[in-house]
Each structure stands twice: as C-alpha cells, then as structure tokens.
Scaffold this motif. Structure first.
Motif, PDB file in Angstrom:
ATOM      1  N   ASN A 211      38.999  33.906  44.500  1.00  0.00           N
ATOM      2  CA  ASN A 211      38.452  35.225  44.738  1.00  0.00           C
ATOM      3  C   ASN A 211      38.992  36.161  43.666  1.00  0.00           C
ATOM      4  O   ASN A 211      40.073  36.721  43.799  1.00  0.00           O
ATOM      5  CB  ASN A 211      38.858  35.703  46.135  1.00  0.00           C
ATOM      6  CG  ASN A 211      38.210  37.024  46.469  1.00  0.00           C
ATOM      7  OD1 ASN A 211      37.922  37.827  45.583  1.00  0.00           O
ATOM      8  ND2 ASN A 211      37.974  37.248  47.731  1.00  0.00           N
ATOM      9  N   VAL A 212      38.235  36.308  42.596  1.00  0.00           N
ATOM     10  CA  VAL A 212      38.761  37.065  41.458  1.00  0.00           C
ATOM     11  C   VAL A 212      38.823  38.560  41.746  1.00  0.00           C
ATOM     12  O   VAL A 212      39.549  39.287  41.097  1.00  0.00           O
ATOM     13  CB  VAL A 212      37.957  36.831  40.160  1.00  0.00           C
ATOM     14  CG1 VAL A 212      38.186  35.447  39.636  1.00  0.00           C
ATOM     15  CG2 VAL A 212      36.491  37.096  40.360  1.00  0.00           C
ATOM     16  N   GLY A 213      38.046  39.002  42.730  1.00  0.00           N
ATOM     17  CA  GLY A 213      38.068  40.423  43.059  1.00  0.00           C
ATOM     18  C   GLY A 213      39.342  40.816  43.788  1.00  0.00           C
ATOM     19  O   GLY A 213      39.678  41.981  43.887  1.00  0.00           O
ATOM     20  N   GLY A 214      40.052  39.839  44.313  1.00  0.00           N
ATOM     21  CA  GLY A 214      41.217  40.161  45.132  1.00  0.00           C
ATOM     22  C   GLY A 214      42.545  39.985  44.424  1.00  0.00           C
ATOM     23  O   GLY A 214      43.588  39.993  45.052  1.00  0.00           O
ATOM     24  N   LEU A 215      42.516  39.793  43.124  1.00  0.00           N
ATOM     25  CA  LEU A 215      43.763  39.529  42.401  1.00  0.00           C
ATOM     26  C   LEU A 215      44.207  40.742  41.601  1.00  0.00           C
ATOM     27  O   LEU A 215      43.400  41.388  40.941  1.00  0.00           O
ATOM     28  CB  LEU A 215      43.565  38.364  41.427  1.00  0.00           C
ATOM     29  CG  LEU A 215      43.227  37.008  42.039  1.00  0.00           C
ATOM     30  CD1 LEU A 215      42.873  36.017  40.936  1.00  0.00           C
ATOM     31  CD2 LEU A 215      44.412  36.498  42.834  1.00  0.00           C
ATOM     32  N   SER A 216      45.491  41.021  41.638  1.00  0.00           N
ATOM     33  CA  SER A 216      45.994  42.091  40.784  1.00  0.00           C
ATOM     34  C   SER A 216      45.958  41.583  39.350  1.00  0.00           C
ATOM     35  O   SER A 216      45.871  40.381  39.115  1.00  0.00           O
ATOM     36  CB  SER A 216      47.420  42.428  41.174  1.00  0.00           C
ATOM     37  OG  SER A 216      48.231  41.307  40.875  1.00  0.00           O
ATOM     38  N   GLU A 217      46.054  42.489  38.404  1.00  0.00           N
ATOM     39  CA  GLU A 217      45.964  42.105  37.001  1.00  0.00           C
ATOM     40  C   GLU A 217      46.993  41.047  36.634  1.00  0.00           C
ATOM     41  O   GLU A 217      46.703  40.067  35.960  1.00  0.00           O
ATOM     42  CB  GLU A 217      46.164  43.345  36.119  1.00  0.00           C
ATOM     43  CG  GLU A 217      46.251  42.963  34.654  1.00  0.00           C
ATOM     44  CD  GLU A 217      46.124  44.143  33.740  1.00  0.00           C
ATOM     45  OE1 GLU A 217      46.337  45.265  34.232  1.00  0.00           O
ATOM     46  OE2 GLU A 217      45.833  43.927  32.555  1.00  0.00           O
ATOM     47  N   HIS A 218      48.187  41.259  37.172  1.00  0.00           N
ATOM     48  CA  HIS A 218      49.296  40.391  36.886  1.00  0.00           C
ATOM     49  C   HIS A 218      49.032  38.972  37.417  1.00  0.00           C
ATOM     50  O   HIS A 218      49.214  37.982  36.727  1.00  0.00           O
ATOM     51  CB  HIS A 218      50.509  41.031  37.562  1.00  0.00           C
ATOM     52  CG  HIS A 218      51.711  40.178  37.582  1.00  0.00           C
ATOM     53  ND1 HIS A 218      52.491  39.999  36.479  1.00  0.00           N
ATOM     54  CD2 HIS A 218      52.262  39.456  38.593  1.00  0.00           C
ATOM     55  CE1 HIS A 218      53.489  39.203  36.799  1.00  0.00           C
ATOM     56  NE2 HIS A 218      53.370  38.860  38.063  1.00  0.00           N
ATOM     57  N   LEU A 219      48.542  38.915  38.657  1.00  0.00           N
ATOM     58  CA  LEU A 219      48.280  37.614  39.262  1.00  0.00           C
ATOM     59  C   LEU A 219      47.081  36.922  38.634  1.00  0.00           C
ATOM     60  O   LEU A 219      47.017  35.710  38.561  1.00  0.00           O
ATOM     61  CB  LEU A 219      48.009  37.783  40.759  1.00  0.00           C
ATOM     62  CG  LEU A 219      49.238  37.891  41.636  1.00  0.00           C
ATOM     63  CD1 LEU A 219      48.826  38.077  43.086  1.00  0.00           C
ATOM     64  CD2 LEU A 219      50.083  36.626  41.486  1.00  0.00           C
TER      65      LEU A 219
END
Ligand SMILES: Nc1ncnc2c1ncn2[C@@H]1O[C@H](COP(=O)(O)OP(=O)(O)OP(=O)(O)O)[C@@H](O)[C@H]1O
Ligand SMILES: [Mg+2]
Length: 465
Positions: A211-219
């Motif tokens: 789920n790419v929408g749910g990841l922080s930039e870092h993660l």
C-alpha cells in the motif's frame, strides 16, 4: 493460424442443412476444424465428448419459430456443463431482445442472420483467443494453487456491465503489460489484481502487494527497495525490499493516487530502468517485475492538478481496467450474495442456504455505497444474526441508512472502526500523527489499520516519523 498449434475446433448447430453447409465451408476455409449438429440434444452430446474452442449456434430449432426458447434453454444447460466454452448465438434479423437475453444466459456474442462473413470470422476468432487465454489461465491457476496451496481469487461477474471488464482481464492478464485498476472503494480492485497475476506466465512467482499510499517517505524507500544494515539508526539488519521479492512476479501498488510527488520520481526511475539501489548501498539491483496498480482516485485529474506525474501515469496505465460500482451491476448482487453466504455459513457453522424473497429484494434495492465489500459485510452480519435456514430481510439490517447512530448499531465492529478512523482523518486534514493521537493509537498502529481498510489519507510527507 499459427502452424504447429493444435487445430481449433468449432461446433456449429442449426436445423437448416444449407446454413450448416455454408458455415462449414466458410470456417474450414479459415483453417478451423468444424463439426455440425442439427439439434440441442446433438449439441449437448458433442460438448460432452469433445473439447471445442467455440460453439456457434442458432437459437431456433422447431420449424417456423423465432422465439428462441429452445436455444435459450440450451444455453442454461451449457452453463452448467461447461461455462468456459464460448458460445456465439445466431439470431434472426431484428430480434435484438432475444440476443440480449442470450447474453444474459452466458452467450459471449451474437451475430444476426443473414451474416456477413468477415464479421462472423472476426467474432469467432476473438472468442477462440479469449477462451484459450482463459483456459490457459485456469490451468496455471490450478497449478499455482497446488504449488502454493493458496486460495484463488474468485471473481464473480455475470452482468453486462462487467463483460467488457472480464474480456479486458482475459486479454491483458497473460501479457506483461502494466495495468492500472480504477474504481470506487470496495469494487474488487484487489481481486482483479490477483486474477491478472494468476492469468499471467508469472503466476508461479509471487504477487507482492504494497500500500504505497500508506507509507511515510522514510519507509517508502526501505519498503520498496530494501536497505542495508546501518543505513539509518533503526537499520539493524539488511532488509529485502518488495521489488526484490517480486522479481519474476508482479508488484501490486495499491492506493497509488496517494503517492507524494518525490516518491513518484523514485518509482518512475525503477519502472523505467528496472534498476534500483537499497538504501545505504550503491550496488545496483536489477529486477523483472510487472506492475499492477490500483486507485480509487482519478489519476487523470491528479495529473491535471499537478499532483501526479504524467510520465509515471503513462507508465502505469499501459492498460486500464475500470470497475463499475455495484449499483451499476445489480444483476451480480444475487450471485455475490450467495457466494458470501456460502463462505460465511461454513465459517460460522450455520446452516443457512439462501435468502428469503424480501431479503433478496432488499439486497437488490440497496444503493451499496461501499460496493462489494459492503455487501460482503452485510451478508456476514446476516449469517450471524440469522436463526433460520434462510436469511430474512430483518437479518440484513439495511433499512435505516439515515442518521449516524442508527447506522452504528447495524455496523460490524470493523465498519465502526473504519468509520471512526475516516472521521478522525477528515478532522485533521489527513494528518496521520494527529489522527492517531486523537484515536489513542500509535502512528504505526494507525498505518496498519489504514492499510487493512484501504483508507485514503492526505500526503503526510511533512509528518515526522
Ligand atoms: N467480483 C467479485 N467477486 C467476488 N468477491 C469480490 C468481488 N469483488 C469484490 N469482492 C470481495 O469484496 C471485498 C472487497 O474487494 P477488494 O478488496 O478487491 O476491493 P477494492 O476495490 O480493492 O477496495 P478498496 O478500494 O477499498 O481497497 C473483498 O472481500 C473481495 O474478496
Ligand atoms: Mg483494495
């Protein structure tokens, strides 16, 4: 036709000898192997003994009739016998309503008499190709299931609105094309992603979902590309990224519309070159991955608003599969409901076998804003509530859509949780940290729920980790 491939077998059924003769000549001329029969009974026995690639059949058999009754009956029986056999029906000129009814009963296409040769050939060859792709896919799926012991996606769709969708899936599934799946929440985007993968030559390799929408930039980077030990404070060991895991298979990028611009740039590079580096390493990895992505937003609008890179958009949507909302394919509701009923009655060990007439009516008239997922939840709830052999209308609890409080009483725990999370995100403009605090959750716990419920939230790139 390609040389070396097995002969394509077409069965032709009509009660008029001259029609059969001319069709046999025409199809043989195109390289097809043709068998003919003059009655519905003949069709059934031929289909039982031989694997045909296509059946071309007339709808009328008794002399002087044009109602199509016999042909329609035959279609019902064929559905039971072998629903994967593509059937093209021939109808008399000006009887489109009969043709439509035939399609409802499982015919894949129709042609009106007197036919035009080129058109008839085009229809037959399309159906033959489609069925070969579908059957190959089913075989691969079966092999895959044996290999992985995994549950296969069941994609239930018999409505007219879903026909072009199914055809597209059958056509692009076996290819390596990147596919963008669009549609409202709960319309089955993930089911379609799994089906596309199962139909492909990559089916024995993994389908990795993220789920790419749910990841922080870092993660985002370490999730997708991996990292090496010591790349940042928390990186105590090496980590393999999702691109590596999906090598040879497919990568399912869910909620792609929520991806912030700077992460879009990083993704684009990998899609274009197939190359990336793990965070903290300069060694280049090369992978072969098919990208299937999904969104409930309109990427075109996001592009126009400058929030989504056009070049990435074009890379992702080589082919687009759009899923219509459930309210536009109500014919599928009874089948879907029955499917979920079977699933949940087994799961909860309840002996419920069907729906009462009023219950079915309630299902058919509900607007289903949450689409198939909402239907699945409604049926699950009804199975739990039911104390008879049939689901009653009252078990469904669909009557009172107005007013939040009465809704909450009829919602499942999951729905309530999802609802509260949505409200909190709305209140804090999509800021995940603030929403998490308000809900009494850790940020990680909220992300996990966002992923589970496939919920949108605004860009949180300014959100500290
Ligand atoms: N055509 C279908 N046949 C059978 N089950 C379906 C179908 N469509 C959806 N479902 C079921 O409905 C539920 C929701 O589907 P899915 O998760 O694929 O929706 P989605 O479009 O990805 O939703 P979201 O946008 O919220 O992520 C799942 O349990 C799925 O198995
Ligand atoms: Mg989804």
């Amino acid at each position: 036709m390609r040389t070396g491939s097995p002969p394509v077998k077409v069965l032709v059924a009509d009660d008029q000898r001259d029609v059969l003769d001319s069709l046999r000549l025409l199809l043989k001329g195109e390289g097809y192997q043709v068998e003919t029969t003059t009655s519905p009974a003949g069709v059934l026995s031929a289909v039982k003994s031989t694997d045909f690639d296509c059946l071309l059949m007339d709808l009328n058999y008794a002399r002087d009739t044009t109602s199509g009754e016999e042909g329609l009956d035959l279609l019902n029986r064929l559905q039971v016998l072998d629903s994967s056999l593509p059937v093209v029906v021939m109808t008399a000129w000006g009887t489109v309503d009969v043709a439509v009814e035939a399609m409802r009963r499982g015919a894949r296409d129709f042609i009106q008499k007197p036919w035009e040769n080129a058109r008839l050939i085009a229809i037959i060859s399309t159906q033959v190709e489609l069925s070969r792709a579908l059957r190959r896919g089913q075989r691969l799926e079966a092999e895959n299931q044996l290999l992985r012991g995994a549950d296969l996606p069941s994609l239930i769709a018999q409505s007219m609105a879903m026909r072009p969708v199914l055809e597209r899936i059958a056509r692009v599934g076996p290819s390596d094309a990147n596919v963008l799946i669009t549609g409202e929440h709960g319309t089955g985007k993930e089911v379609v992603a799994r089906t596309l993968h199962a139909l492909s030559g990559r089916a024995s390799k993994p389908l990795v979902a993220v789920n790419v929408g749910g990841l922080s930039e870092h993660l985002f980077e370490s999730e997708l590309f991996g990292h090496v030990k010591g790349a940042f404070t928390d990186a105590r060991t090496d980590r393999v990224g999702r691109f590596d895991l999906a090598d040879g298979g497919s990568l399912f990028l869910d909620e792609i519309g929520n991806l912030p611009l700077n992460q879009q740039a990083k993704l684009l590079r990998v899609i274009e070159t197939g190359e990336f580096e793990r965070v903290g390493s300069s060694k280049t990895h090369r992978v072969n991955v098919r990208i299937i992505s999904a969104t409930n937003a309109s990427l075109k609008e996001l592009v126009a608003a400058g929030r989504f890179r056009e070049d990435l958009f074009f890379r992702l949507n080589t082919v687009e599969v759009h899923l219509p909302p459930l309210r536009d394919r109500r014919e599928d509701i009874p089948l879907l409901a029955q499917h979920f009923l079977g699933e949940h009655s087994t799961r909860y060990r309840k002996h419920v076998s069907g729906f009462s007439e009023p219950a079915l009516k309630a299902l058919l008239s509900h607007p289903w804003p949450g689409n198939v997922r909402e239907l699945a939840h409604a049926v699950e709830r009804a199975v739990l509530m039911s104390n008879g052999s049939q689901i009653a209308a009252a078990d469904l609890g669909l009557e009172a859509p107005s007013g939040t409080s009465s809704r909450i009483e009829s919602m499942s725990l999951e729905d309530v949780e999802r609802f509260l999370i949505q409200k909190a995100l709305e209140r804090f403009d999509g800021n995940v940290s603030q929403a998490a605090t308000a809900l009494g959750l850790s940020r990680g716990a909220l992300y996990r729920r966002l992923e589970r419920y496939g919920l949108d939230h605004g860009d949180d790139q300014n959100d500290e980790v």
